[in-house]
Design an enzyme around this catalytic site. Structure first.
Site, short mmCIF file in Angstrom:
data_model
loop_
_atom_site.label_atom_id
_atom_site.label_comp_id
_atom_site.label_asym_id
_atom_site.label_seq_id
_atom_site.Cartn_x
_atom_site.Cartn_y
_atom_site.Cartn_z
N MET A 126 -30.39 26.74 36.48
CA MET A 126 -29.23 26.76 35.45
C MET A 126 -28.13 27.30 36.14
SD MET A 126 -31.40 27.87 32.11
CE MET A 126 -32.62 29.04 32.80
N ALA A 131 -21.12 31.15 36.42
CA ALA A 131 -21.74 30.95 34.98
C ALA A 131 -23.14 31.17 35.08
CB ALA A 131 -21.62 29.48 34.74
N SER A 133 -24.46 34.37 32.38
CA SER A 133 -24.57 34.37 31.00
C SER A 133 -23.91 33.39 30.14
CB SER A 133 -23.88 35.89 30.38
OG SER A 133 -24.24 36.94 31.27
N GLU A 242 -39.66 31.95 27.79
CA GLU A 242 -39.29 32.46 28.97
C GLU A 242 -38.98 34.25 28.88
OE1 GLU A 242 -35.93 31.02 31.24
OE2 GLU A 242 -35.82 32.60 32.76
N GLN A 279 -46.17 71.99 32.02
CA GLN A 279 -45.95 71.33 31.04
C GLN A 279 -45.05 70.10 30.87
OE1 GLN A 279 -43.69 73.40 27.74
NE2 GLN A 279 -45.58 73.31 26.52
N LEU A 337 -41.53 61.82 39.44
CA LEU A 337 -42.74 62.71 39.48
C LEU A 337 -43.47 62.42 40.75
CD1 LEU A 337 -44.06 62.20 35.64
CD2 LEU A 337 -42.95 64.06 36.73
N GLY A 339 -41.65 62.81 43.80
CA GLY A 339 -41.12 63.41 44.38
C GLY A 339 -40.53 62.55 45.57
N GLY A 340 -40.22 63.03 46.90
CA GLY A 340 -39.79 62.46 47.92
C GLY A 340 -40.85 60.99 48.15
C1 LIG Z 1 -33.77 37.92 40.99
C2 LIG Z 1 -33.22 36.91 40.10
C3 LIG Z 1 -33.78 35.70 39.79
C4 LIG Z 1 -33.24 34.68 38.97
N1 LIG Z 1 -33.83 33.57 38.80
C5 LIG Z 1 -33.22 32.49 38.09
C6 LIG Z 1 -33.62 31.16 37.94
O1 LIG Z 1 -34.71 30.73 38.51
N2 LIG Z 1 -33.02 30.17 37.51
C7 LIG Z 1 -31.64 30.30 36.92
O2 LIG Z 1 -31.00 29.52 36.57
N3 LIG Z 1 -31.15 31.45 37.19
C8 LIG Z 1 -31.94 32.66 37.47
N4 LIG Z 1 -31.30 33.95 37.89
C9 LIG Z 1 -29.98 34.32 37.34
C10 LIG Z 1 -29.75 35.07 36.14
O3 LIG Z 1 -30.49 34.61 34.92
C11 LIG Z 1 -28.33 35.59 35.81
O4 LIG Z 1 -28.25 36.29 36.81
C12 LIG Z 1 -28.28 36.37 34.49
O5 LIG Z 1 -28.49 35.33 33.57
C13 LIG Z 1 -26.87 36.86 34.35
O6 LIG Z 1 -25.71 36.07 34.76
P1 LIG Z 1 -24.88 36.38 35.88
O7 LIG Z 1 -25.40 36.98 37.02
O8 LIG Z 1 -23.74 35.52 36.05
O9 LIG Z 1 -24.25 37.81 35.22
P2 LIG Z 1 -22.69 37.66 34.47
O10 LIG Z 1 -22.84 36.51 33.36
O11 LIG Z 1 -21.72 37.74 35.08
O12 LIG Z 1 -22.85 39.06 33.49
C14 LIG Z 1 -22.74 40.33 34.13
C15 LIG Z 1 -22.86 41.42 33.16
O13 LIG Z 1 -21.94 41.55 32.28
C16 LIG Z 1 -22.34 41.75 30.90
N5 LIG Z 1 -22.24 40.79 29.88
C17 LIG Z 1 -22.25 39.37 30.23
N6 LIG Z 1 -22.09 38.72 29.05
C18 LIG Z 1 -22.00 39.60 28.12
C19 LIG Z 1 -21.66 39.64 26.71
N7 LIG Z 1 -21.34 38.41 26.26
N8 LIG Z 1 -21.62 40.58 25.93
C20 LIG Z 1 -21.93 41.90 26.50
N9 LIG Z 1 -21.91 42.07 27.80
C21 LIG Z 1 -22.02 40.83 28.73
C22 LIG Z 1 -23.93 41.94 31.18
O14 LIG Z 1 -24.18 43.49 31.53
C23 LIG Z 1 -24.19 41.11 32.44
O15 LIG Z 1 -25.51 41.79 33.18
C24 LIG Z 1 -31.84 34.94 38.47
C25 LIG Z 1 -31.20 36.02 38.93
C26 LIG Z 1 -31.94 36.92 39.70
C27 LIG Z 1 -31.16 38.30 39.99
#
Ligand SMILES: Cc1cc2nc3c(=O)[nH]c(=O)nc-3n(C[C@H](O)[C@H](O)[C@H](O)COP(=O)(O)OP(=O)(O)OC[C@H]3O[C@@H](n4cnc5c(N)ncnc54)[C@H](O)[C@@H]3O)c2cc1C
Length: 385
Positions: A126, A131, A133, A242, A279, A337, A339-340
């Site tokens: 995706m 693109a 979020s 998911e 503690q 907890l 440490g190094g």
């Molecule tokens: C190890 C790994 C595996 C992955 N596997 C897959 C996969 O198999 N298939 C796939 O399609 N994707 C995959 N992804 C992608 C993952 O789903 C996206 O990285 C994630 O959805 C965030 O999108 P972005 O990296 O574009 O961050 P951005 O959309 O650029 O966002 C960056 C940050 O901005 C903030 N933000 C964004 N929008 C908002 C909002 N509306 N309100 C407030 N804060 C916001 C959040 O803090 C966010 O982390 C993977 C990512 C990683 C790191």
């Protein structure tokens, strides 16, 4: 805290999964971290046990067992005794459900048996470099050419990206409609489908997270999943399960981090006595114990709601938010907890720490979880203003 959602069959199942993970997965984890990917044979071996897509109907090779507790047990034992980078749950519970829900009979017959046996590894693509979020902002384009679809664009951060034989790709089908997205089945070896480099990451070193490129890929019409402009709705539907998977993995990893740290503070001596006799150490672990029990109960309840078909998007977002935030807190305090030693790669807690960071980002960043929960309260700026 005693968990009440499992019965004797689940416990027997857990024993056999544990033995499998201890024998076939755990011993390879370090080598996989070094090579940067899980051996393809691992999928075939777990497939031979009947542990992939257990929910799939028998006609496709599955067990027809639609009980999320089995998937939960698989993930818990994989994290405790196998390898967090072995994405059997992404294969079975994140990607394959798209085939279950939206594929036609012919597509199910073609793709499900290979996924059940582990001969065919699955991925979902995706995210793009601009693109993540904002999924509706994807640029990868699928054009209807009459007798086929033509796919152009690229994806990034795709889990199982190098190993995958079948990738479900989200692509724009209607340039005039922001949500006009379709889902397409792209297969290994199709001309124009290339993989980029395996991406170097902070953690999950055994996971082959990668970029994917599509250059005029000619897709047969039958490789479209469901309706050509309903992909966004399909993704929204599947993301709830998911997110529950992420929650299950996060709380499982946090439990492991807690257990190994509890053992560590009983052994490690400082000022003439075990660390655990201090503690501050006792209070830290006591507080984490209470939080872990609380969130585990919540996740277990979500699993049962999922079984009853009543898990809402808001609840799965709450589970993902709570479990991944707690995972981050637990691994951080447990490194402290140690440490190094906690900073040294040879101690498992250091890997749990680096592996955990992504849980708050992928499958929708936790800020997106807050948006989903907030909007479900009627606090939606699109409707309030
Ligand atoms: C190890 C790994 C595996 C992955 N596997 C897959 C996969 O198999 N298939 C796939 O399609 N994707 C995959 N992804 C992608 C993952 O789903 C996206 O990285 C994630 O959805 C965030 O999108 P972005 O990296 O574009 O961050 P951005 O959309 O650029 O966002 C960056 C940050 O901005 C903030 N933000 C964004 N929008 C908002 C909002 N509306 N309100 C407030 N804060 C916001 C959040 O803090 C966010 O982390 C993977 C990512 C990683 C790191």
């Amino acid at each position: 805290m005693q968990r009440t959602i499992f019965d004797a069959d689940h416990e027997l199942f857990r024993d056999s999964v544990r033995r499998f993970m201890q024998k076939e997965i755990g011993p390879h984890a370090e080598r996989w971290r070094e090579q940067g990917y899980v051996d393809r044979e691992a999928y075939q071996k777990i497939g031979e046990q009947g542990f992939l897509l257990m929910w799939a109907d028998e006609q496709y090779g599955g067990s027809g067992l639609r009980d999320l507790r089995y998937e939960q047990i698989l993930q818990e034992e994989n994290i405790r005794h196998g390898d967090a980078a072995f994405y059997q749950n992404l294969h079975s519970m994140v990607v394959a459900p798209y085939l279950d829900k939206f594929a036609n009979e012919e597509q199910k017959r073609k793709y499900l048996p290979g996924a059940v046996s582990g001969e065919s590894v699955l991925a979902i693509a995706m995210t793009e470099s601009n693109a993540g979020s904002d999924l509706a902002g994807i640029k990868t384009r699928a054009e209807d050419k009459g007798d086929h679809w033509q796919l152009n664009g690229s994806k990034t951060y795709i889990s199982n990206g190098i190993l995958a034989d079948v990738v479900i790709v989200a692509a724009r089908t209607d340039p005039d409609n922001r949500h006009g997205i379709g889902l397409f089945i792209v297969e290994r070896g199709m001309p124009g489908f290339e993989r980029g480099l395996k991406l170097k990451k902070m953690g999950l070193h055994g996971q082959d997270t990668a970029e994917l490129f599509f250059d005029n890929v000619r897709l047969p019409k039958e490789n479209l999943l469901g309706e050509p402009t309903k992909g966004f709705v399909y993704m929204t539907q599947c993301l709830a399960i998911e997110r529950l998977q992420v929650a299950i993995g996060s709380i499982a990893a946090a439990q492991v981090a807690f257990d190994i740290t509890l053992e560590f503070v009983k052994q490690r001596q400082a000022f003439g006595k075990p660390l655990g006799a201090l503690q501050h150490v006792r209070f830290t672990l006591a507080e984490l114990r209470a939080k872990l029990d609380t969130v585990q109960c919540f996740v277990d309840q979500c699993v049962m709601l999922g079984n009853a078909g009543r898990l809402s998007s808001e609840l799965s977002s709450e589970a993902k938010l709570l479990a991944s935030e707690l995972e981050g807190q637990v691994v951080d305090q447990c490194v402290q907890l140690h440490g190094g030693a906690g900073y040294m790669d040879e101690y498992r807690i250091s890997r749990l720490y680096t592996d955990a960071r992504v849980s708050r980002i992928f499958a929708g960043a936790n800020e997106i979880m807050l948006e989903i929960i907030g909007r479900s309260l009627g606090l939606d700026e699109r409707k309030l203003t």
